[in-house]
Design a protein around this motif. Sequence first.
Motif, PDB file in Angstrom:
ATOM      1  N   GLU A 151       0.842  -1.204   0.000  1.00 49.50           N
ATOM      2  CA  GLU A 151       0.000   0.000   0.000  1.00 49.50           C
ATOM      3  C   GLU A 151       0.878   1.256   0.000  1.00 49.50           C
ATOM      4  OE1 GLU A 151      -3.270  -0.135   2.714  1.00 49.50           O
ATOM      5  OE2 GLU A 151      -3.748   1.975   2.415  1.00 49.50           O
ATOM      6  N   ALA A 152       1.901   1.243   0.850  1.00 48.91           N
ATOM      7  CA  ALA A 152       2.767   2.424   0.952  1.00 48.91           C
ATOM      8  C   ALA A 152       3.424   2.731  -0.398  1.00 48.91           C
ATOM      9  CB  ALA A 152       3.828   2.202   2.020  1.00 48.91           C
ATOM     10  N   LYS A 153       3.928   1.689  -1.060  1.00 50.29           N
ATOM     11  CA  LYS A 153       4.618   1.917  -2.338  1.00 50.29           C
ATOM     12  C   LYS A 153       3.646   2.397  -3.408  1.00 50.29           C
ATOM     13  CE  LYS A 153       8.156  -1.483  -1.302  1.00 50.29           C
ATOM     14  NZ  LYS A 153       8.617  -2.863  -1.505  1.00 50.29           N
ATOM     15  N   SER A 154       2.427   1.817  -3.420  1.00 50.67           N
ATOM     16  CA  SER A 154       1.436   2.239  -4.434  1.00 50.67           C
ATOM     17  C   SER A 154       1.013   3.685  -4.199  1.00 50.67           C
ATOM     18  CB  SER A 154       0.169   1.382  -4.373  1.00 50.67           C
ATOM     19  OG  SER A 154       0.481   0.047  -4.501  1.00 50.67           O
ATOM     20  N   VAL A 155       0.733   3.992  -2.954  1.00 46.75           N
ATOM     21  CA  VAL A 155       0.266   5.351  -2.662  1.00 46.75           C
ATOM     22  C   VAL A 155       1.378   6.356  -2.954  1.00 46.75           C
ATOM     23  CG1 VAL A 155      -0.414   6.895  -0.776  1.00 46.75           C
ATOM     24  CG2 VAL A 155      -1.500   4.660  -1.006  1.00 46.75           C
ATOM     25  N   ASP A 163       0.837  14.757  -3.190  1.00 48.55           N
ATOM     26  CA  ASP A 163       0.069  15.753  -2.431  1.00 48.55           C
ATOM     27  C   ASP A 163      -0.768  15.022  -1.386  1.00 48.55           C
ATOM     28  OD1 ASP A 163      -1.548  17.697  -1.402  1.00 48.55           O
ATOM     29  OD2 ASP A 163      -2.270  18.458  -3.325  1.00 48.55           O
ATOM     30  N   MET A 164      -0.107  14.675  -0.296  1.00 52.55           N
ATOM     31  CA  MET A 164      -0.759  13.814   0.685  1.00 52.55           C
ATOM     32  C   MET A 164      -1.932  14.485   1.397  1.00 52.55           C
ATOM     33  SD  MET A 164       0.110  10.780   0.548  1.00 52.55           S
ATOM     34  CE  MET A 164      -0.484  10.034   2.062  1.00 52.55           C
ATOM     35  N   GLN A 165      -1.896  15.813   1.468  1.00 52.83           N
ATOM     36  CA  GLN A 165      -3.002  16.486   2.149  1.00 52.83           C
ATOM     37  C   GLN A 165      -4.297  16.258   1.360  1.00 52.83           C
ATOM     38  OE1 GLN A 165      -2.183  20.474   3.351  1.00 52.83           O
ATOM     39  NE2 GLN A 165      -3.895  20.390   4.785  1.00 52.83           N
ATOM     40  N   ASP A 166      -4.185  16.473   0.046  1.00 51.42           N
ATOM     41  CA  ASP A 166      -5.331  16.282  -0.826  1.00 51.42           C
ATOM     42  C   ASP A 166      -5.753  14.816  -0.824  1.00 51.42           C
ATOM     43  OD1 ASP A 166      -7.033  17.278  -3.086  1.00 51.42           O
ATOM     44  OD2 ASP A 166      -5.903  15.751  -4.178  1.00 51.42           O
ATOM     45  N   ARG A 167      -4.760  13.946  -0.889  1.00 49.53           N
ATOM     46  CA  ARG A 167      -5.056  12.504  -0.932  1.00 49.53           C
ATOM     47  C   ARG A 167      -5.732  12.053   0.366  1.00 49.53           C
ATOM     48  NH1 ARG A 167      -5.296   7.345  -2.454  1.00 49.53           N
ATOM     49  NH2 ARG A 167      -4.756   6.097  -0.688  1.00 49.53           N
ATOM     50  N   GLY A 302       7.019   4.148   3.079  1.00 48.22           N
ATOM     51  CA  GLY A 302       6.125   4.214   4.238  1.00 48.22           C
ATOM     52  C   GLY A 302       6.625   5.210   5.274  1.00 48.22           C
ATOM     53  N   GLN A 303       7.944   5.183   5.487  1.00 42.99           N
ATOM     54  CA  GLN A 303       8.546   6.110   6.453  1.00 42.99           C
ATOM     55  C   GLN A 303       8.234   7.561   6.063  1.00 42.99           C
ATOM     56  OE1 GLN A 303      11.636   5.471   8.857  1.00 42.99           O
ATOM     57  NE2 GLN A 303      10.906   7.471   9.525  1.00 42.99           N
ATOM     58  N   GLU A 304       8.407   7.862   4.770  1.00 41.73           N
ATOM     59  CA  GLU A 304       8.156   9.245   4.323  1.00 41.73           C
ATOM     60  C   GLU A 304       6.676   9.601   4.423  1.00 41.73           C
ATOM     61  OE1 GLU A 304      10.006  10.595   0.683  1.00 41.73           O
ATOM     62  OE2 GLU A 304      11.718   9.278   1.061  1.00 41.73           O
ATOM     63  N   LEU A 305       5.825   8.646   4.042  1.00 42.21           N
ATOM     64  CA  LEU A 305       4.380   8.922   4.126  1.00 42.21           C
ATOM     65  C   LEU A 305       3.960   9.164   5.573  1.00 42.21           C
ATOM     66  CD1 LEU A 305       2.867   6.330   1.619  1.00 42.21           C
ATOM     67  CD2 LEU A 305       3.132   8.794   1.279  1.00 42.21           C
ATOM     68  N   ALA A 306       4.526   8.377   6.487  1.00 40.39           N
ATOM     69  CA  ALA A 306       4.158   8.541   7.900  1.00 40.39           C
ATOM     70  C   ALA A 306       4.569   9.925   8.394  1.00 40.39           C
ATOM     71  CB  ALA A 306       4.822   7.452   8.741  1.00 40.39           C
ATOM     72  N   GLU A 307       5.761  10.357   7.984  1.00 39.64           N
ATOM     73  CA  GLU A 307       6.227  11.693   8.387  1.00 39.64           C
ATOM     74  C   GLU A 307       5.274  12.762   7.860  1.00 39.64           C
ATOM     75  OE1 GLU A 307       8.151  13.496  10.477  1.00 39.64           O
ATOM     76  OE2 GLU A 307       8.450  11.442  11.134  1.00 39.64           O
ATOM     77  N   VAL A 308       4.892  12.617   6.588  1.00 42.67           N
ATOM     78  CA  VAL A 308       3.985  13.615   5.995  1.00 42.67           C
ATOM     79  C   VAL A 308       2.650  13.600   6.727  1.00 42.67           C
ATOM     80  CG1 VAL A 308       2.741  14.282   3.905  1.00 42.67           C
ATOM     81  CG2 VAL A 308       5.066  13.451   3.720  1.00 42.67           C
ATOM     82  N   MET A 406      -2.015  10.074 -14.489  1.00 44.10           N
ATOM     83  CA  MET A 406      -0.548   9.938 -14.479  1.00 44.10           C
ATOM     84  C   MET A 406      -0.094   9.404 -13.123  1.00 44.10           C
ATOM     85  SD  MET A 406       0.353  13.979 -13.989  1.00 44.10           S
ATOM     86  CE  MET A 406       1.976  13.785 -13.284  1.00 44.10           C
ATOM     87  N   ASN A 407       1.196   9.064 -13.059  1.00 44.33           N
ATOM     88  CA  ASN A 407       1.797   8.646 -11.794  1.00 44.33           C
ATOM     89  C   ASN A 407       2.524   9.824 -11.168  1.00 44.33           C
ATOM     90  OD1 ASN A 407       1.151   5.818 -11.901  1.00 44.33           O
ATOM     91  ND2 ASN A 407       2.634   5.687 -13.600  1.00 44.33           N
ATOM     92  N   ARG A 408       3.057   9.608  -9.983  1.00 39.82           N
ATOM     93  CA  ARG A 408       3.937  10.610  -9.385  1.00 39.82           C
ATOM     94  C   ARG A 408       5.158  10.734 -10.296  1.00 39.82           C
ATOM     95  NH1 ARG A 408       5.510  10.827  -3.102  1.00 39.82           N
ATOM     96  NH2 ARG A 408       6.895  12.599  -3.169  1.00 39.82           N
ATOM     97  N   PRO A 409       5.498  11.960 -10.695  1.00 44.86           N
ATOM     98  CA  PRO A 409       6.629  12.100 -11.629  1.00 44.86           C
ATOM     99  C   PRO A 409       7.936  11.627 -11.006  1.00 44.86           C
ATOM    100  CG  PRO A 409       5.437  14.190 -11.341  1.00 44.86           C
ATOM    101  CD  PRO A 409       4.891  13.233 -10.331  1.00 44.86           C
TER     102      PRO A 409
END
Length: 409
Positions: A151-155, A163-167, A302-308, A406-409
Amino acid sequence: MADMNRRTVLTLGAALGLGGVFAPQAAQAAQAGRSPWTWSPTRSVLGSGSGTDPQWVWDDDIDRIMANVIDSGQVPAVNQAILPWVHNNQPLPTGLPPELSTWLQSSTQMPEWADMTKLRRAADFNRRKDLYLFVIYGIGGGIMSTVIPREAKSVYWSKGGADMQDRAAKTFSFGYDLSDIDAFEQSGEFVVTSNKTRMVHAAVRHLLPQSPHWQAVADEEIPISNQDILVTFHSTGTFAHRKLREWRVPMTRADEEAFLHSWQVALHFLGVRDEYIPATWDAAHAQAAEILTPQLTWTQEGQELAEVLLGLTAQVDLGVTRGFLNEFVRYQLGNEVGDWLGLRRDYVAAATIRAGWPTYIAFREGLLPVAPVSFYMFDQFVRALAMAFLNRGESGTTTPITIPDMNRP
Ligand code: HEM
């Protein structure tokens, strides 16, 4: 998964309350790779099935349709067409490719096993327990998603990862619409929201395999299988059920069944085959022990997403410090997960939570005659958290779900 040993799996299982049902056999399989699928379809809402491992099952018809939409450059037109489509009782949007319209005609039908009486009870239950659910979904479930590697890698590598706030706001609209008092009623929005989500997931299955970044880190060729969706259900719905019980939040058996039922219907609308949807909470917890716990581990994404995510939450004035937030994550998910994510310790906050949270619940539920000293601090915290996640405070609307192109650039 390679660094996941049997002890780690068992410790995690215990932290998440799955220890009792977690079999050593699955831990060994976890060491070798992924767990074997042994969950029986007799435990599903359908009561029978092929027994095929759901990690090899996706959503063939809509996957093909959305691939065509993307490849023929129709994403903007489809997004424009679905924007005003919000309520369950609205006619299907016009201007869609004919095969998508035809697919939506059947995918928006309630499953024949859906029980409106239970769904209404679930809506009422969600309203009564909403503050706990915000804390469980928003902090526990949200951060757990960052230690579910697929999940972490896909997201992270999909468009929304940038843009995790929007997501987070969009994902939260799913939870909001599912928990809403009229979620499944004509005037509700959940049937539409879940169908839009199913279309987004189908689009992601076509887009992500084209991302060189995702390809470099993924251990699969196509993301978001039926098994992955079940894993997410267990990190949210099943986890919520476990925590509510653990925290001794009063629930009747009918409440518990109704809460499960709303998730059963949600999973159906997300494209999970009925033969995989657990019929009972026991069956759900057994499935979670098989497919969720052995997967949990650290990844860079996942580490970066958790921080965000924690950074976003900490921006809101919850009346607590970031140390408190870190400890609330540890309180729900255990120290192993907290350590993976490098969450700085705050032992004073940890002690406050351990002592104060159970009494906060007991007082709210009328089981304590006098408010504990920390009551208002916890109350401000959960209410501010609810407002922050709802994102409805000022605008009064949720963020519309749109199909990515599109994907994340
Ligand atoms: C998009 C909910 C399972 C990956 C979305 C959206 C919602 C949602 C509401 C639309 C919001 C948006 O566009 O950002 C759910 C629910 C799930 C589930 C309720 C299961 C109960 C999964 C799983 C994965 C996943 C298992 C991956 C393994 C994604 C991705 C997007 C997405 C990559 C698109 C993000 C973007 O690029 O915009 N999901 N999801 N989801 N979901 Fe899920």
